[in-house]
Design a protein around this motif. Structure first.
Motif, short mmCIF file in Angstrom:
data_model
loop_
_atom_site.label_atom_id
_atom_site.label_comp_id
_atom_site.label_asym_id
_atom_site.label_seq_id
_atom_site.Cartn_x
_atom_site.Cartn_y
_atom_site.Cartn_z
N THR A 32 6.36 -0.05 -8.33
CA THR A 32 5.05 0.35 -7.80
C THR A 32 4.65 1.69 -8.40
O THR A 32 5.48 2.40 -8.97
CB THR A 32 5.10 0.49 -6.27
OG1 THR A 32 5.99 1.57 -5.94
CG2 THR A 32 5.54 -0.80 -5.60
N ARG A 33 3.39 2.03 -8.21
CA ARG A 33 2.89 3.33 -8.68
C ARG A 33 3.69 4.47 -8.06
O ARG A 33 4.07 5.43 -8.73
CB ARG A 33 1.41 3.46 -8.34
CG ARG A 33 0.81 4.79 -8.75
CD ARG A 33 -0.62 4.88 -8.31
NE ARG A 33 -0.70 4.81 -6.85
CZ ARG A 33 -1.26 5.71 -6.07
NH1 ARG A 33 -1.83 6.77 -6.60
NH2 ARG A 33 -1.28 5.60 -4.78
N ALA A 34 3.98 4.37 -6.76
CA ALA A 34 4.73 5.42 -6.07
C ALA A 34 6.15 5.54 -6.63
O ALA A 34 6.67 6.65 -6.80
CB ALA A 34 4.78 5.14 -4.57
N GLU A 35 6.79 4.42 -6.92
CA GLU A 35 8.14 4.44 -7.49
C GLU A 35 8.13 5.10 -8.87
O GLU A 35 9.02 5.89 -9.20
CB GLU A 35 8.70 3.03 -7.58
CG GLU A 35 9.01 2.41 -6.23
CD GLU A 35 9.28 0.92 -6.28
OE1 GLU A 35 9.93 0.43 -5.33
OE2 GLU A 35 8.87 0.23 -7.24
N ILE A 36 7.13 4.76 -9.67
CA ILE A 36 7.01 5.35 -11.01
C ILE A 36 6.80 6.86 -10.89
O ILE A 36 7.47 7.65 -11.56
CB ILE A 36 5.84 4.70 -11.79
CG1 ILE A 36 6.11 3.22 -12.03
CG2 ILE A 36 5.60 5.43 -13.11
CD1 ILE A 36 4.88 2.43 -12.48
N ALA A 37 5.88 7.26 -10.02
CA ALA A 37 5.57 8.69 -9.84
C ALA A 37 6.81 9.46 -9.39
O ALA A 37 7.11 10.53 -9.92
CB ALA A 37 4.44 8.85 -8.84
N ALA A 38 7.54 8.92 -8.43
CA ALA A 38 8.73 9.60 -7.92
C ALA A 38 9.81 9.70 -9.00
O ALA A 38 10.42 10.76 -9.17
CB ALA A 38 9.26 8.87 -6.69
N ALA A 39 10.04 8.62 -9.72
CA ALA A 39 11.10 8.60 -10.73
C ALA A 39 10.81 9.55 -11.88
O ALA A 39 11.71 10.18 -12.42
CB ALA A 39 11.28 7.19 -11.26
N LEU A 40 9.54 9.67 -12.26
CA LEU A 40 9.16 10.50 -13.40
C LEU A 40 8.71 11.90 -12.98
O LEU A 40 8.38 12.71 -13.83
CB LEU A 40 8.06 9.81 -14.21
CG LEU A 40 8.43 8.45 -14.81
CD1 LEU A 40 7.25 7.85 -15.54
CD2 LEU A 40 9.64 8.59 -15.72
N ASP A 41 8.68 12.15 -11.66
CA ASP A 41 8.24 13.43 -11.12
C ASP A 41 6.84 13.80 -11.62
O ASP A 41 6.60 14.89 -12.13
CB ASP A 41 9.25 14.53 -11.46
CG ASP A 41 9.05 15.77 -10.59
OD1 ASP A 41 8.52 15.64 -9.47
OD2 ASP A 41 9.42 16.87 -11.06
N ILE A 42 5.94 12.83 -11.47
CA ILE A 42 4.53 12.99 -11.87
C ILE A 42 3.69 12.64 -10.65
O ILE A 42 3.99 11.69 -9.93
CB ILE A 42 4.17 12.04 -13.04
CG1 ILE A 42 5.06 12.32 -14.26
CG2 ILE A 42 2.71 12.16 -13.42
CD1 ILE A 42 4.95 11.29 -15.34
N ILE A 43 2.61 13.38 -10.42
CA ILE A 43 1.80 13.11 -9.24
C ILE A 43 1.14 11.73 -9.36
O ILE A 43 0.75 11.30 -10.46
CB ILE A 43 0.75 14.22 -8.98
CG1 ILE A 43 -0.22 14.36 -10.15
CG2 ILE A 43 1.44 15.54 -8.67
CD1 ILE A 43 -1.37 15.30 -9.87
N PRO A 44 1.04 11.00 -8.24
CA PRO A 44 0.49 9.64 -8.26
C PRO A 44 -0.88 9.49 -8.92
O PRO A 44 -1.09 8.51 -9.65
CB PRO A 44 0.47 9.24 -6.78
CG PRO A 44 1.62 10.01 -6.19
CD PRO A 44 1.58 11.34 -6.92
N PRO A 45 -1.83 10.43 -8.73
CA PRO A 45 -3.12 10.24 -9.41
C PRO A 45 -2.99 10.22 -10.94
O PRO A 45 -3.70 9.48 -11.62
CB PRO A 45 -3.96 11.43 -8.94
CG PRO A 45 -3.37 11.82 -7.63
CD PRO A 45 -1.89 11.55 -7.79
#
Length: 98
Positions: A32-45
């Motif tokens: 999911t977008r949230a999983e990607i953001a968390a794993a890469l330490d990038i803000i969801p937007p």
């Protein structure tokens, strides 16, 4: 690939965040977008904007497609492996590696 986009598909990968997302999704399909953001330490937007660009160039596939997903429904993303392989081949040709 959709010819109405002015940006070349190689340019779509020329962004570090987009390239990181492709790399992550190759190892972790159906994230999911949230999983990607968390794993890469990038803000969801930022992840969201990058995913839109990658989907436009058919390098990433959304399930369900974003245009039919309902509010609150989790959208999972995966790499369109044949399209990404084609981009790598094109890039190799451009830089004289292939």
């Amino acid at each position: 690939m959709n010819s109405e986009h002015a940006e070349d598909p190689i340019d779509a990968l020329g962004n570090r965040v987009r390239a990181m997302i492709i790399g992550y999704l190759r190892e972790h399909p159906d994230s999911t977008r949230a999983e990607i953001a968390a794993a890469l330490d990038i803000i969801p937007p930022t992840v969201s904007k990058a995913l839109v660009k990658l989907i436009e160039h058919e390098l990433v596939v959304a399930d369900p497609p974003r245009e039919v997903a309902t509010r609150g429904q989790w959208v999972r993303y995966r790499v369109n492996a044949p399209a990404v392989s084609e981009i790598y081949l094109q890039l190799g040709q451009v830089i004289g590696e292939v």
